[in-house]
Motif scaffolding. Structure first.
Motif, mmCIF file in Angstrom:
data_model
loop_
_atom_site.group_PDB
_atom_site.id
_atom_site.type_symbol
_atom_site.label_atom_id
_atom_site.label_comp_id
_atom_site.label_asym_id
_atom_site.label_seq_id
_atom_site.Cartn_x
_atom_site.Cartn_y
_atom_site.Cartn_z
ATOM 1 N N ARG A 193 -3.397 -1.773 -10.665
ATOM 2 C CA ARG A 193 -3.902 -1.256 -9.402
ATOM 3 C C ARG A 193 -5.243 -1.914 -9.040
ATOM 4 N NH1 ARG A 193 -1.701 3.993 -11.438
ATOM 5 N NH2 ARG A 193 0.084 4.465 -10.090
ATOM 6 N N TRP A 228 0.805 -1.217 0.000
ATOM 7 C CA TRP A 228 0.000 0.000 0.000
ATOM 8 C C TRP A 228 0.845 1.277 0.000
ATOM 9 C CZ3 TRP A 228 -0.369 -3.889 3.720
ATOM 10 C CH2 TRP A 228 0.405 -3.704 4.876
ATOM 11 N N ASP A 253 -2.772 10.473 -2.130
ATOM 12 C CA ASP A 253 -3.729 9.703 -2.926
ATOM 13 C C ASP A 253 -4.471 10.635 -3.887
ATOM 14 O OD1 ASP A 253 -6.596 8.559 -3.367
ATOM 15 O OD2 ASP A 253 -5.447 6.855 -2.602
ATOM 16 N N PRO A 254 -4.504 10.318 -5.190
ATOM 17 C CA PRO A 254 -5.133 11.204 -6.170
ATOM 18 C C PRO A 254 -6.601 11.526 -5.870
ATOM 19 C CG PRO A 254 -3.792 9.576 -7.285
ATOM 20 C CD PRO A 254 -3.836 9.166 -5.834
ATOM 21 N N ASP A 255 -7.334 10.579 -5.301
ATOM 22 C CA ASP A 255 -8.742 10.855 -4.967
ATOM 23 C C ASP A 255 -8.842 11.893 -3.852
ATOM 24 O OD1 ASP A 255 -10.228 8.978 -6.726
ATOM 25 O OD2 ASP A 255 -9.071 7.484 -5.636
ATOM 26 N N ARG A 279 1.823 -0.213 -4.641
ATOM 27 C CA ARG A 279 2.836 -0.904 -5.435
ATOM 28 C C ARG A 279 2.276 -2.040 -6.283
ATOM 29 N NH1 ARG A 279 6.469 -3.626 -3.336
ATOM 30 N NH2 ARG A 279 8.139 -3.086 -4.778
ATOM 31 N N ARG A 286 0.392 -3.874 -9.218
ATOM 32 C CA ARG A 286 0.010 -3.600 -10.599
ATOM 33 C C ARG A 286 -0.628 -4.840 -11.218
ATOM 34 N NH1 ARG A 286 1.227 0.568 -8.780
ATOM 35 N NH2 ARG A 286 2.444 2.275 -9.677
ATOM 36 N N TYR A 343 -6.837 1.532 -6.080
ATOM 37 C CA TYR A 343 -6.016 1.687 -4.889
ATOM 38 C C TYR A 343 -4.577 1.931 -5.324
ATOM 39 C CZ TYR A 343 -4.896 1.163 0.028
ATOM 40 O OH TYR A 343 -4.501 1.400 1.317
ATOM 41 N N HIS A 344 -4.076 3.134 -5.039
ATOM 42 C CA HIS A 344 -2.721 3.503 -5.437
ATOM 43 C C HIS A 344 -1.708 2.956 -4.444
ATOM 44 C CE1 HIS A 344 -5.246 6.305 -7.659
ATOM 45 N NE2 HIS A 344 -4.245 6.419 -8.510
ATOM 46 N N THR A 349 -12.868 3.626 -8.134
ATOM 47 C CA THR A 349 -11.531 4.148 -8.370
ATOM 48 C C THR A 349 -10.546 2.980 -8.286
ATOM 49 O OG1 THR A 349 -9.908 5.808 -7.635
ATOM 50 C CG2 THR A 349 -11.231 4.741 -5.928
ATOM 51 N N GLU A 381 2.495 4.478 -0.993
ATOM 52 C CA GLU A 381 2.287 5.487 -2.027
ATOM 53 C C GLU A 381 2.928 6.782 -1.535
ATOM 54 O OE1 GLU A 381 1.245 7.549 -5.412
ATOM 55 O OE2 GLU A 381 1.126 5.390 -5.093
ATOM 56 N N ARG A 423 -7.458 5.401 4.463
ATOM 57 C CA ARG A 423 -7.032 4.858 3.176
ATOM 58 C C ARG A 423 -6.608 3.396 3.363
ATOM 59 N NH1 ARG A 423 -2.011 4.496 0.810
ATOM 60 N NH2 ARG A 423 -1.960 4.469 -1.461
#
Length: 201
Positions: A190, A24, A30-32, A186, A188, A183-184, A181, A26, A111
């Motif tokens: 996401r 988790w 978080d972009p949101d 590690r 991939r 989850y930002h 949306t 980041e 988050r």
């Protein structure tokens, strides 16, 4: 989650793992959450980051001018985060048995903390968040979505639909919006997630 075993597991994890290697992790906000700050023109206030872990979200919020507290049940997480920044008040705290003061925060960011709790802990979580959050304060909640199929059907992180989030939180709060949306972190690609904006009644 507040048991001795769970506490030991989280402490051990943060003691033995580099924060940059955590699923988790980041570095950026978080972009949101960033979009909410811009769209609502949020410029000041007291922010609590529940389950702060590496502390990156609280640190980024503090850089934007918010007065921030980062809370986590794992002391090793708090120790590591405190070494990165002294602009955030990092504290050891269990949200299910919180020692944080009543009506302390304008905003709370969760988050990925709520979705580790079993349903039997939901009521206590809701009561604690409502107690800590100021009247008309806002909870920003990110959880794993039921649309994410790569994780086990049972066990944490628990996955939720928009309807479930509305049903759970609607008993104590006004659910302003929920959107799909990712989850930002590690992982991939996401993981699919939900981001909810929840207002204290």
């Amino acid at each position: 989650m507040d048991s001795t075993k769970d506490l030991h597991d989280w402490n051990t994890f943060y003691k033995e793992t580099n924060v940059e290697e955590m699923p988790w992790y980041e570095k950026d906000l978080d972009p949101d959450m960033s979009e909410q700050i811009k769209s609502k023109k949020m410029k000041k206030g007291k922010f609590l980051d529940i389950g702060t872990g590496p502390g990156t979200q609280a640190i980024e919020l503090s850089k934007m001018g918010f007065e921030c507290t980062g809370a986590d049940i794992a002391k090793h997480a708090i120790d590591k985060a405190s070494q990165i920044s002294d602009a955030v008040d990092f504290v050891v705290d269990d949200i299910l048995n919180s020692s944080l003061s009543d009506n302390s925060f304008d905003y709370i960011l969760d988050r990925g903390c709520f979705h580790i709790f079993e349903s039997k802990s939901h009521k206590v979580y809701l009561q604690q968040v409502k107690r800590i959050l100021k009247q008309d304060g806002t909870l920003f909640l990110k959880t794993m979505s039921v649309e994410e199929t790569r994780f086990p059907e049972s066990g944490a992180p628990y996955k939720f639909s928009k309807e479930e989030i509305t049903s759970i939180f609607g008993k104590f709060f006004n659910v302003s919006e929920i959107r799909s949306t990712v989850y930002h972190g590690r992982i991939r690609p996401r993981p699919k997630a939900l981001f909810a904006v929840i207002l204290n009644k």
